[in-house]
Design a protein around this motif. Sequence first.
Motif, PDB file in Angstrom:
ATOM      1  N   VAL A  22       0.867  -1.178   0.000  1.00 50.17           N
ATOM      2  CA  VAL A  22       0.000   0.000   0.000  1.00 50.17           C
ATOM      3  C   VAL A  22       0.903   1.227   0.000  1.00 50.17           C
ATOM      4  O   VAL A  22       1.465   1.583   1.027  1.00 50.17           O
ATOM      5  N   PRO A  23       1.084   1.863  -1.147  1.00 47.87           N
ATOM      6  CA  PRO A  23       1.975   3.036  -1.151  1.00 47.87           C
ATOM      7  C   PRO A  23       1.377   4.183  -0.338  1.00 47.87           C
ATOM      8  O   PRO A  23       0.161   4.294  -0.218  1.00 47.87           O
ATOM      9  N   SER A  24       2.252   5.017   0.208  1.00 42.82           N
ATOM     10  CA  SER A  24       1.753   6.175   0.963  1.00 42.82           C
ATOM     11  C   SER A  24       1.707   7.425   0.093  1.00 42.82           C
ATOM     12  O   SER A  24       1.081   8.412   0.455  1.00 42.82           O
ATOM     13  N   ASN A  25       2.370   7.396  -1.042  1.00 37.91           N
ATOM     14  CA  ASN A  25       2.380   8.554  -1.945  1.00 37.91           C
ATOM     15  C   ASN A  25       0.947   8.914  -2.362  1.00 37.91           C
ATOM     16  O   ASN A  25       0.166   8.050  -2.765  1.00 37.91           O
ATOM     17  N   LYS A  26       0.629  10.193  -2.240  1.00 36.20           N
ATOM     18  CA  LYS A  26      -0.749  10.631  -2.460  1.00 36.20           C
ATOM     19  C   LYS A  26      -1.222  10.374  -3.890  1.00 36.20           C
ATOM     20  O   LYS A  26      -2.358   9.947  -4.118  1.00 36.20           O
ATOM     21  N   ILE A  27      -0.341  10.626  -4.854  1.00 37.71           N
ATOM     22  CA  ILE A  27      -0.709  10.410  -6.259  1.00 37.71           C
ATOM     23  C   ILE A  27      -0.984   8.925  -6.510  1.00 37.71           C
ATOM     24  O   ILE A  27      -1.975   8.540  -7.127  1.00 37.71           O
ATOM     25  N   ALA A  28      -0.098   8.077  -5.991  1.00 44.17           N
ATOM     26  CA  ALA A  28      -0.256   6.634  -6.198  1.00 44.17           C
ATOM     27  C   ALA A  28      -1.573   6.154  -5.606  1.00 44.17           C
ATOM     28  O   ALA A  28      -2.329   5.402  -6.234  1.00 44.17           O
ATOM     29  N   ARG A  29      -1.871   6.618  -4.400  1.00 42.48           N
ATOM     30  CA  ARG A  29      -3.098   6.153  -3.735  1.00 42.48           C
ATOM     31  C   ARG A  29      -4.345   6.616  -4.484  1.00 42.48           C
ATOM     32  O   ARG A  29      -5.301   5.866  -4.667  1.00 42.48           O
ATOM     33  N   GLU A  30      -4.313   7.860  -4.905  1.00 40.75           N
ATOM     34  CA  GLU A  30      -5.463   8.411  -5.635  1.00 40.75           C
ATOM     35  C   GLU A  30      -5.643   7.662  -6.962  1.00 40.75           C
ATOM     36  O   GLU A  30      -6.756   7.323  -7.359  1.00 40.75           O
ATOM     37  N   LEU A  31      -4.530   7.372  -7.623  1.00 41.05           N
ATOM     38  CA  LEU A  31      -4.583   6.656  -8.901  1.00 41.05           C
ATOM     39  C   LEU A  31      -5.193   5.264  -8.716  1.00 41.05           C
ATOM     40  O   LEU A  31      -6.042   4.831  -9.498  1.00 41.05           O
ATOM     41  N   ILE A  32      -4.768   4.565  -7.672  1.00 41.35           N
ATOM     42  CA  ILE A  32      -5.307   3.218  -7.423  1.00 41.35           C
ATOM     43  C   ILE A  32      -6.805   3.307  -7.122  1.00 41.35           C
ATOM     44  O   ILE A  32      -7.601   2.536  -7.653  1.00 41.35           O
ATOM     45  N   SER A  33      -7.187   4.257  -6.287  1.00 46.90           N
ATOM     46  CA  SER A  33      -8.611   4.405  -5.942  1.00 46.90           C
ATOM     47  C   SER A  33      -9.449   4.710  -7.169  1.00 46.90           C
ATOM     48  O   SER A  33     -10.507   4.114  -7.367  1.00 46.90           O
ATOM     49  N   LEU A  34      -8.954   5.623  -8.008  1.00 47.81           N
ATOM     50  CA  LEU A  34      -9.718   5.989  -9.210  1.00 47.81           C
ATOM     51  C   LEU A  34      -9.802   4.826 -10.192  1.00 47.81           C
ATOM     52  O   LEU A  34     -10.810   4.637 -10.879  1.00 47.81           O
ATOM     53  N   THR A  35      -8.721   4.059 -10.291  1.00 47.54           N
ATOM     54  CA  THR A  35      -8.704   2.921 -11.215  1.00 47.54           C
ATOM     55  C   THR A  35      -9.645   1.830 -10.712  1.00 47.54           C
ATOM     56  O   THR A  35     -10.227   1.081 -11.475  1.00 47.54           O
ATOM     57  N   ASN A  36      -9.729   1.760  -9.389  1.00 44.13           N
ATOM     58  CA  ASN A  36     -10.639   0.819  -8.746  1.00 44.13           C
ATOM     59  C   ASN A  36     -10.237  -0.648  -8.955  1.00 44.13           C
ATOM     60  O   ASN A  36     -11.078  -1.525  -8.978  1.00 44.13           O
ATOM     61  N   VAL A  37      -8.949  -0.863  -9.151  1.00 46.64           N
ATOM     62  CA  VAL A  37      -8.423  -2.226  -9.246  1.00 46.64           C
ATOM     63  C   VAL A  37      -6.951  -2.151  -8.819  1.00 46.64           C
ATOM     64  O   VAL A  37      -6.324  -1.089  -8.946  1.00 46.64           O
ATOM     65  N   GLY A  38      -6.439  -3.255  -8.248  1.00 45.54           N
ATOM     66  CA  GLY A  38      -5.035  -3.275  -7.834  1.00 45.54           C
ATOM     67  C   GLY A  38      -4.112  -3.025  -9.023  1.00 45.54           C
ATOM     68  O   GLY A  38      -4.405  -3.460 -10.136  1.00 45.54           O
ATOM     69  N   ILE A  39      -3.015  -2.307  -8.784  1.00 45.37           N
ATOM     70  CA  ILE A  39      -2.091  -1.997  -9.886  1.00 45.37           C
ATOM     71  C   ILE A  39      -0.784  -2.765  -9.707  1.00 45.37           C
ATOM     72  O   ILE A  39      -0.061  -2.571  -8.724  1.00 45.37           O
ATOM     73  N   ALA A  40      -0.520  -3.659 -10.662  1.00 42.88           N
ATOM     74  CA  ALA A  40       0.754  -4.389 -10.651  1.00 42.88           C
ATOM     75  C   ALA A  40       1.821  -3.423 -11.131  1.00 42.88           C
ATOM     76  O   ALA A  40       1.639  -2.769 -12.159  1.00 42.88           O
ATOM     77  N   ALA A  41       2.922  -3.305 -10.386  1.00 40.14           N
ATOM     78  CA  ALA A  41       3.951  -2.365 -10.832  1.00 40.14           C
ATOM     79  C   ALA A  41       5.336  -2.735 -10.325  1.00 40.14           C
ATOM     80  O   ALA A  41       5.586  -2.751  -9.125  1.00 40.14           O
ATOM     81  N   PRO A  42       6.237  -3.022 -11.252  1.00 37.15           N
ATOM     82  CA  PRO A  42       7.647  -3.074 -10.892  1.00 37.15           C
ATOM     83  C   PRO A  42       8.195  -1.644 -10.931  1.00 37.15           C
ATOM     84  O   PRO A  42       7.477  -0.725 -11.340  1.00 37.15           O
TER      85      PRO A  42
END
Length: 366
Positions: free
Chosen positions: A123-143
């Motif tokens: 669970v990233p703490s970065n605000k942009i990352a969190r907002e992006l995941i919430s808006l996408t509404n699905v887990g984001i796989a990311a290396p």
Amino acid sequence: MRTKIIKIAENNYAEALSEPAKALREGKIVAFPTETVYGLGAAWNNAEAVYNIFKTKGRPQDNPLIVHVAKQEDMKTYFAFWDRLAEALTKDFCPGPFTLIMPKADHVKSPVTAGLSTIGIRVPSNKIARELISLTNVGIAAPSANLSGKPSPTTLEDCVEDLEGKVEYIIDGGDCEFGVESTIVSWDGEVLKLLRPGAISEADIKAVLDRNSIDVELIDKTGKLLSEDEKPEAPGMKYRHYAPKAEVNIITGSNVEEKLDYINKIITNGNFDRIGLLISETLAACFRSEFSNNEEYNLIKNMVTFRKDERNQEAAHNLFKSFRIMDRENLDLILVEAVDEIGSGKAFMNRLRKASVKGDLWHENK
Ligand code: TXA
Ligand code: MG
């Protein structure tokens, strides 16, 4: 493909991120900032999109990806079980630079696991990352968003360098807070292992276990010597990583005099023409006062310094960033001062040793 750079102004998150979130839902790949390093994301349950990450990075297919979710609660759905230890660690460290690997739930079927029976979630703490995941509404796989083998990107410029023309969107998040990837811990219900050091240290993890009266040993697997045919615990550990084009040497020595001696020997040996230094402010001050009149001082084309703080946070923050900056200046040698392995110091030394290894495979102490 034309890559669009997304800039975010204060309070404009949802609007600015709606396009990349839509692209992710439609199976495209997007680079985005996290508090550790930039990630290259795809919807975790879209196999084609996930394969596209491997292809774009040039990443070996046996190297699994971490899934990023918006909150601690969401982690549970990916795992086969949830217990007191998982609850204690994630309650303290999520959101934050922490990845938990556990046996995956039966319904989890995705190339993110690279065929393993486990899955890594954070669970990233970065605000942009969190907002992006919430808006996408699905887990984001990311290396990490670097091309395979290169240092992880910690600035927009680093991402653009590797991914321009290869991805739909790059989201500008400025400098990443920590600058090294998350701490990775694996737990199968019996054995707890530290697989990759990060900003959350062994001592931090042990403190949480103690506070919750959980009597489980944390086994350190981060500096393990691998034989040629041995399989590493985290597949990514076997590949040469984080390496700039320039040769990397570690400045050792137990005091400033010994370190200055070491630098002096290397810069006077005539083997290198364009040298970069990543050293503490203390060492930099001594170096300048002793060497600035020497002819060899001109070989030093770039110097990045860090303050020695309690958790070695600034050193870690500057490591990959300096590798990238110095590569842009075509240096042929980067000399980096070793730090104590406390706080982020263990992550710093782990990445530094890997970057200084010659050849493709990572062998501790070689
Ligand atoms: O901070 C981070 O973790 C960044 C940001 C973008 O979140 N991500 C990152 O991902 O560093 P990557 O793919 O560069 O490194 C993930 C590491 C690899 O060494 C991989 O082998 C290991 O985690 N890994 C992932 N899933 C695993 C699993 N199920 N079992 C063992 N190792 C796993
Ligand atoms: Mg990586």
